[in-house]
Design a protein around this motif. Structure first.
Motif, PDB file in Angstrom:
ATOM      1  N   ILE A   1      -2.408 -13.322  -2.117  1.00  0.00           N
ATOM      2  CA  ILE A   1      -1.808 -13.583  -3.505  1.00  0.00           C
ATOM      3  C   ILE A   1      -2.459 -13.033  -4.706  1.00  0.00           C
ATOM      4  N   ALA A   2      -3.786 -12.831  -4.295  1.00  0.00           N
ATOM      5  CA  ALA A   2      -4.728 -12.189  -5.354  1.00  0.00           C
ATOM      6  C   ALA A   2      -3.939 -10.801  -6.119  1.00  0.00           C
ATOM      7  N   PRO A   3      -3.864  -9.753  -5.180  1.00  0.00           N
ATOM      8  CA  PRO A   3      -3.140  -8.593  -5.753  1.00  0.00           C
ATOM      9  C   PRO A   3      -1.900  -8.751  -6.293  1.00  0.00           C
ATOM     10  N   VAL A   4      -1.097  -9.395  -5.919  1.00  0.00           N
ATOM     11  CA  VAL A   4       0.228  -9.762  -6.689  1.00  0.00           C
ATOM     12  C   VAL A   4      -0.050 -10.393  -8.097  1.00  0.00           C
ATOM     13  N   VAL A   5      -1.006 -11.194  -8.052  1.00  0.00           N
ATOM     14  CA  VAL A   5      -1.218 -11.883  -9.499  1.00  0.00           C
ATOM     15  C   VAL A   5      -1.845 -10.864 -10.457  1.00  0.00           C
ATOM     16  N   GLY A   6      -2.644 -10.127  -9.746  1.00  0.00           N
ATOM     17  CA  GLY A   6      -3.448  -9.206 -10.645  1.00  0.00           C
ATOM     18  C   GLY A   6      -2.655  -7.924 -11.164  1.00  0.00           C
TER      19      GLY A   6
ATOM     20  N   THR B   1      -0.190  -2.601  -5.931  1.00  0.00           N
ATOM     21  CA  THR B   1      -1.213  -1.823  -5.507  1.00  0.00           C
ATOM     22  C   THR B   1      -2.077  -1.108  -6.289  1.00  0.00           C
ATOM     23  N   ARG B   2      -1.959  -1.200  -7.626  1.00  0.00           N
ATOM     24  CA  ARG B   2      -2.842  -0.256  -8.515  1.00  0.00           C
ATOM     25  C   ARG B   2      -4.100  -0.798  -8.408  1.00  0.00           C
ATOM     26  N   GLY B   3      -4.606  -2.180  -8.528  1.00  0.00           N
ATOM     27  CA  GLY B   3      -5.911  -2.353  -8.491  1.00  0.00           C
ATOM     28  C   GLY B   3      -6.546  -1.980  -7.155  1.00  0.00           C
ATOM     29  N   ILE B   4      -5.944  -2.172  -6.092  1.00  0.00           N
ATOM     30  CA  ILE B   4      -6.560  -1.551  -4.846  1.00  0.00           C
ATOM     31  C   ILE B   4      -6.719  -0.152  -4.996  1.00  0.00           C
TER      32      ILE B   4
END
Length: 469
Positions: A61-66, A204-207
């Motif tokens: 969930i965290a990457p989607v919210v981010g 995927t931007r944050g990752i």
């Protein structure tokens, strides 16, 4: 270390964190008792499944919210997630089947996966000064450690006069209190961002930023060391103290208190320590201590050096747990500094979400590994394997995270053509035809090759980290 509390906004956010943690601590105790009511001897399987669901929610969930946090008003979003968590806590006393626990835990932890990275990414904007931000990180670590020590005691005191179902009411009050503290804070909204690309690109931007930044690759490896050593403490302390040494629940609490005391001691020292030593040196030292402490326990258990009865074993056990707690804090507490340095403010929610997801992915591997090895091969073997994994992770971190790690890096831009929101600055010097509108504006434009030096982060103009940088 208390000076960040003079900032009204941070003071309210810190208060929100403290009351939410208190509610979460009560929830942990209440869930264990609820699982025993529902499943009896199989309560461990229910709790293990709930823990796995928690980690899956965090990772997924965290990457989607981010990806979309920059489009949402922070205060309203944080309050909404707190209200969701409060509503779930209110429902938990009425469940009658394990599957209902799993469903509600997934909803609650999904809300936590949305709340926590967004909350963490807000603090650097509230406290832009790095010294104050470092103190805030130490305060956050102290809050976590105090919760781990105080919540079981608070739960025990409450259980003397109420049933465990009423602990869920305490959890709800904690989340409602957090929402109230957030709603009374004046939070800066994230900057408007023009991210061209589809949903996959945003998620995927944050990752992608994380995995292309050398210091964050080092942090990821250190997350592996924290998870390896920490899983042995969390999963196998009770096995060691109750099973091997014949101790009581109070003895388990005392040993875990030594771990918390070590963590708090380092949290107090870190603000001044980081004024004298680099973040890299402090965090790698903490990583090596995690590995050494875990391997020392393997040697003690494997060599028969631990007395068979708890009172005689405590002089060996308590110092090791204290060191492991101190080392854990030395790695985790400064990590926010690395994340803050490694992204523009508008990208921080995505990068903090990436850290949240990737670090919990490490725990998702370490938890079952510690449990399976401990029960199948014995505690000495489990400490040896997880200690070796921690040492390997720290060695990898030292290799991935460059020595020196300068903020400003000399680098070369090749020619690049694209479109995005921009103002005229050192990157954007081009002619206009009159239709482009006021700055910031977006239109197709081209960058010529350039060599320069500045604080470097991965973004639209820096898609790769320069070699040797």
């Amino acid at each position: 270390m208390l000076s960040p509390l003079s900032n009204r906004t941070y003071r309210h956010l810190f208060g929100a964190q403290v009351v939410a943690l208190a509610g979460t601590g009560l929830l942990t105790v209440a869930l264990g008792l609820l699982a025993y009511d529902l499943a009896g001897a199989d309560a461990g399987a229910v709790l293990g499944t709930a823990l796995a669901i928690k980690m899956v929610a965090y990772v997924g969930i965290a990457p989607v919210v981010g990806a979309f946090a920059d489009r949402l008003p922070r205060r309203a979003f944080l309050v909404a997630t707190d209200l969701v968590r409060a509503a779930v806590a209110l429902c938990l006393p009425f469940v009658t089947e394990p599957w209902q626990v799993y469903l509600l835990v997934f909803v609650l932890q999904s809300a936590s996966a949305a709340f926590t990275p967004t909350f963490q990414a807000t603090i650097p904007d509230v406290l832009p000064d790095e010294t104050e931000y470092t103190k805030a990180l130490s305060l956050a670590r102290l809050a976590y450690d105090l919760e781990s020590l105080a919540s079981p005691a608070l739960a025990a005191a409450l259980l003397a006069v109420v049933s465990y179902h009423d602990l869920f009411a305490g959890t709800m009050i904690g989340f409602m209190g957090s929402a109230l503290m957030v709603v009374t804070a004046r939070l800066p909204d994230p900057k408007a961002v023009d991210h061209r690309g589809g949903i996959h690109d945003r998620i995927t931007r944050g990752i992608r930023i994380y995995l292309k930044t050398p210091r964050l690759l080092g942090l990821l490896a250190l997350n592996g060391a924290v998870a390896a050593a920490g899983a042995m403490v969390i999963v196998n302390t009770v096995v060691l103290v109750r099973g091997t040494l014949g101790g009581t629940d109070s003895d388990v609490a005392a040993v875990l208190a030594a771990y918390g005391a070590g963590s708090m001691a380092v949290a107090f020292l870190l603000p001044r320590l980081l004024e004298r030593l680099s973040t890299r040196r402090v965090m790698l030292a903490g990583g090596w201590l995690l590995a050494v402490g875990t391997l020392v326990m393997a040697a003690i258990l494997g060599g028969g050096g631990l007395p068979a009865h708890l009172p005689a074993a405590l002089p060996s056990l308590l110092p090791v747990w204290f060191v492991l707690g101190a080392a854990n804090s030395a790695v985790l507490t400064p990590s926010g500094r690395l994340l803050r340095r490694s992204a523009h403010s508008e990208d921080r929610p995505a990068v903090f979400a990436a850290q949240f997801a990737l670090s919990h992915a490490c725990w998702l591997v370490a938890y079952p590994l510690a449990g399976w090895l401990g029960s199948g091969a014995g505690l000495a073997a489990a400490f040896a394997v997880l200690g070796t994994l921690a040492a390997t992770s720290v060695a990898l971190a030292a290799r991935l995270w460059p020595t020196g790690d300068p903020v400003e890096v000399e680098h070369v831009h090749g020619p690049l053509g694209h479109e995005h929101l921009h103002v005229h600055d050192e990157h954007h010097q081009h002619g206009h035809e009159g239709w482009e509108g006021p700055e910031p504006h977006a239109h197709p434009h081209r960058h010529g090759p350039i060599r320069h030096t500045h604080a470097l982060v991965i973004d639209r103009h820096h898609s790769e980290w320069p070699r040797g940088g």
